[in-house]
Each structure stands twice: as C-alpha cells, then as structure tokens.
Scaffold this motif. Structure first.
Motif, short mmCIF file in Angstrom:
data_model
loop_
_atom_site.label_atom_id
_atom_site.label_comp_id
_atom_site.label_asym_id
_atom_site.label_seq_id
_atom_site.Cartn_x
_atom_site.Cartn_y
_atom_site.Cartn_z
N ASP A 253 0.83 -1.20 0.00
CA ASP A 253 0.00 0.00 0.00
C ASP A 253 0.87 1.25 0.00
OD1 ASP A 253 -2.41 -1.40 0.03
OD2 ASP A 253 -2.36 -1.59 2.22
N ASP A 254 0.50 2.20 -0.85
CA ASP A 254 1.31 3.41 -1.02
C ASP A 254 1.40 4.25 0.25
OD1 ASP A 254 1.73 2.70 -3.63
OD2 ASP A 254 0.19 4.03 -4.45
N TYR A 255 0.36 4.25 1.05
CA TYR A 255 0.35 5.11 2.23
C TYR A 255 1.43 4.69 3.25
CZ TYR A 255 -2.06 1.40 4.80
OH TYR A 255 -2.38 0.22 5.41
N LYS A 256 1.94 3.46 3.15
CA LYS A 256 2.93 3.00 4.13
C LYS A 256 4.28 3.69 3.95
CE LYS A 256 0.96 -1.50 5.07
NZ LYS A 256 1.16 -2.94 5.10
N PHE A 257 4.57 4.17 2.75
CA PHE A 257 5.87 4.82 2.53
C PHE A 257 5.73 6.18 1.84
CE2 PHE A 257 5.06 1.92 -0.99
CZ PHE A 257 5.30 2.70 -2.12
N PRO B 88 9.16 9.70 -0.94
CA PRO B 88 8.26 10.31 -1.94
C PRO B 88 8.61 9.93 -3.39
CG PRO B 88 9.71 11.96 -0.98
CD PRO B 88 9.92 10.70 -0.19
N LYS B 89 9.88 9.77 -3.71
CA LYS B 89 10.25 9.38 -5.08
C LYS B 89 9.81 7.95 -5.37
CE LYS B 89 14.19 12.49 -5.33
NZ LYS B 89 15.65 12.58 -5.36
N SER B 90 9.94 7.09 -4.39
CA SER B 90 9.46 5.72 -4.55
C SER B 90 7.96 5.70 -4.80
CB SER B 90 9.79 4.88 -3.31
OG SER B 90 11.16 4.78 -3.12
N LEU B 91 7.25 6.56 -4.10
CA LEU B 91 5.80 6.66 -4.28
C LEU B 91 5.46 7.08 -5.71
CD1 LEU B 91 2.90 6.66 -3.15
CD2 LEU B 91 3.28 9.05 -2.54
N ARG B 92 6.19 8.07 -6.24
CA ARG B 92 5.92 8.52 -7.61
C ARG B 92 6.20 7.40 -8.61
NH1 ARG B 92 8.20 13.65 -5.85
NH2 ARG B 92 10.22 12.97 -6.64
N CYS B 93 7.30 6.67 -8.41
CA CYS B 93 7.65 5.57 -9.33
C CYS B 93 6.61 4.46 -9.29
CB CYS B 93 9.02 4.99 -8.98
SG CYS B 93 10.39 6.08 -9.33
N LEU C 201 3.17 5.53 -10.80
CA LEU C 201 3.21 5.51 -12.26
C LEU C 201 3.16 4.09 -12.79
CD1 LEU C 201 3.57 7.16 -14.87
CD2 LEU C 201 6.03 6.90 -14.57
N ALA C 202 3.87 3.17 -12.15
CA ALA C 202 3.88 1.78 -12.61
C ALA C 202 2.54 1.10 -12.41
CB ALA C 202 4.96 1.00 -11.87
N LYS C 203 1.81 1.48 -11.35
CA LYS C 203 0.51 0.85 -11.05
C LYS C 203 -0.61 1.37 -11.94
CE LYS C 203 1.44 -0.05 -6.17
NZ LYS C 203 1.05 0.28 -4.79
N MET D 23 19.93 -8.16 -5.86
CA MET D 23 20.00 -8.40 -4.42
C MET D 23 19.76 -7.12 -3.63
SD MET D 23 20.27 -11.57 -4.21
CE MET D 23 20.39 -11.66 -2.45
N ASN D 24 20.30 -6.01 -4.11
CA ASN D 24 20.05 -4.73 -3.44
C ASN D 24 18.57 -4.34 -3.52
OD1 ASN D 24 22.61 -4.18 -2.49
ND2 ASN D 24 23.23 -3.15 -4.37
N SER D 25 17.94 -4.65 -4.65
CA SER D 25 16.52 -4.30 -4.78
C SER D 25 15.65 -5.15 -3.86
CB SER D 25 16.06 -4.45 -6.23
OG SER D 25 15.95 -5.81 -6.61
N VAL D 26 16.08 -6.36 -3.56
CA VAL D 26 15.33 -7.20 -2.64
C VAL D 26 15.47 -6.68 -1.21
CG1 VAL D 26 15.28 -9.49 -1.59
CG2 VAL D 26 15.41 -9.27 -4.05
N CYS D 27 16.67 -6.27 -0.84
CA CYS D 27 16.94 -5.84 0.54
C CYS D 27 16.52 -4.40 0.81
CB CYS D 27 18.43 -5.99 0.85
SG CYS D 27 19.01 -7.68 0.76
N CYS D 28 16.64 -3.53 -0.18
CA CYS D 28 16.43 -2.10 0.04
C CYS D 28 15.55 -1.50 -1.05
CB CYS D 28 17.76 -1.36 0.05
SG CYS D 28 18.98 -2.04 1.13
N MET D 29 14.40 -2.11 -1.32
CA MET D 29 13.61 -1.70 -2.47
C MET D 29 13.14 -0.25 -2.42
SD MET D 29 10.22 -4.01 -1.94
CE MET D 29 11.02 -5.45 -1.25
N LEU D 30 12.74 0.23 -1.29
CA LEU D 30 12.28 1.61 -1.21
C LEU D 30 13.44 2.59 -1.39
CD1 LEU D 30 9.72 1.47 1.70
CD2 LEU D 30 9.24 1.97 -0.69
N ASP D 31 14.54 2.31 -0.76
CA ASP D 31 15.69 3.22 -0.85
C ASP D 31 16.32 3.20 -2.24
OD1 ASP D 31 15.46 4.04 1.79
OD2 ASP D 31 16.61 2.33 2.51
N LEU D 32 16.29 2.05 -2.90
CA LEU D 32 16.93 1.95 -4.22
C LEU D 32 16.24 2.83 -5.24
CD1 LEU D 32 19.27 0.36 -5.59
CD2 LEU D 32 17.51 -1.14 -6.48
#
Length: 189
Positions: A89-93, A98-103, A106-108, A177-186
């Motif tokens: 759910d987008d509201y969790k992050f 905020p950049k992760s939310l925009r990405c 857009l993908a959804k 592997m980085n995307s699995v561990c740090c998906m929001l930050d990546l």
C-alpha cells in the motif's frame, strides 16, 4: 542440539560443516569474479577487444563498459523494486520515500507495469549485446593477457566467460540483491 554434530555458536542452527562450506563457496566465488575482472580489464587495456579493432581507444572502451553496467544495474534493480512494491500500500511509505511513491504510482497506473517489463527486457538485451560488441574479445584466436595459459585465455577471453561473469555478477545480480533488501531506498534516489 543432540550432541551428534558440532554447531556454530551463533544460535542459527548451522553446523560447522555448513559454515565451512559456505565460507569456501564465498571465497571461490570472489576468486572467480576477481580473476574474470582482472582478465577482462587486462584485455580492454591491452587493446584485445572488438572496440580496439574498430579503433576505439582503450579508455573509451572502459568508460563505455562502466556506463552500460550502470544502466544495466538501474534496469535490473528497478524491476525488482517496482514489481515487489506493487503489492504494498502506497500510504505506508508515502511520507518517508516520496520518489518511490511517484515511481510505484506511475507503474501501477493502467498497464504501465507490463510496458515497463517489456521495455526493460528489450533494453537489457540491447545493453548485453552492446557490452559484448564493445568489450568482447578480439576475433583473433590467439588473444592473450597477463601471460596466463592458452586454455585459460581461450576459456575466459575467446569464449567470453570473463565478460559474462563480470556482467552477470556486477551488473545484474548485485542490483537484484540490493533491490530485494532495500527496495524503497533503491528507487528513492
């Protein structure tokens, strides 16, 4: 434990044999990656690549390789993040990333995710072909670097194993592997 086998005293239930096997596996993997990287860079800087045959300077070939590796990492890591975050759910992050939310928003939207996956696969394929075109071993069968035996030169350079290992490990697996561990930050950068 029942006392039948020695355990590694970290509370994770691994036996000493499993720990030794994993350490040996890690050392072997690092050694193969290091050898492949050294052989690949030696081939680039001694002018034994397709790019050198076309008259492209060695340093330019190196920067072309690094540029393609960064693009490949962005595509591979981005896919892992976008696909994994589509179910969150987008509201969790929304406030913290905020950049992760925009990405992800857009993908959804609509069928953008399918378009992204198809486009990403095309770009990954193109990048792999371009890396091989520029950095693959020269077409001569007697390519030789660092004075290593002819069979190793044939295996790592002529057959492209050094380039394949470097590309897969450094450009694809690490980003995945980085995307699995740090998906929001990546994807927030």
């Amino acid at each position: 434990t029942d006392g039948s086998s020695p355990t590694f005293d970290k509370g994770n239930g691994r036996s000493l044999c499993q720990v030794i096997f994993n350490v040996a596996r890690f050392i072997y993997s690092i050694a193969i990656l290091s050898l492949s990287t050294v052989i690949l860079f030696a081939a680039i800087f001694t002018g034994q690549t397709h790019a050198a045959e076309k008259g492209i300077p060695n340093m330019a070939t190196f920067f072309i390789l690094m540029t393609f590796m960064v693009l490949l990492s962005i595509l591979e890591g981005g896919q892992g993040c976008i696909i994994a975050l589509q179910w969150v759910d987008d509201y969790k992050f929304a406030d913290s990333h905020p950049k992760s939310l925009r990405c992800t928003s857009l993908a959804k939207r609509g069928d953008n995710l399918e378009r992204f996956i198809v486009g990403r696969q095309f770009l990954v394929t193109m990048i792999i072909f371009m890396i091989n075109y520029f950095c693959g071993s020269a077409s001569v069968e007697d390519a030789s670097v660092l004075g290593i035996p002819k069979i190793m030169n044939r295996l790592f350079l002529v057959n492209g194993l050094a380039l394949a290992i470097f590309t897969i490990v450094c450009g694809q697996l690490t980003a995945q592997m980085n995307s699995v561990c740090c998906m929001l930050d990546l994807i927030n950068t």
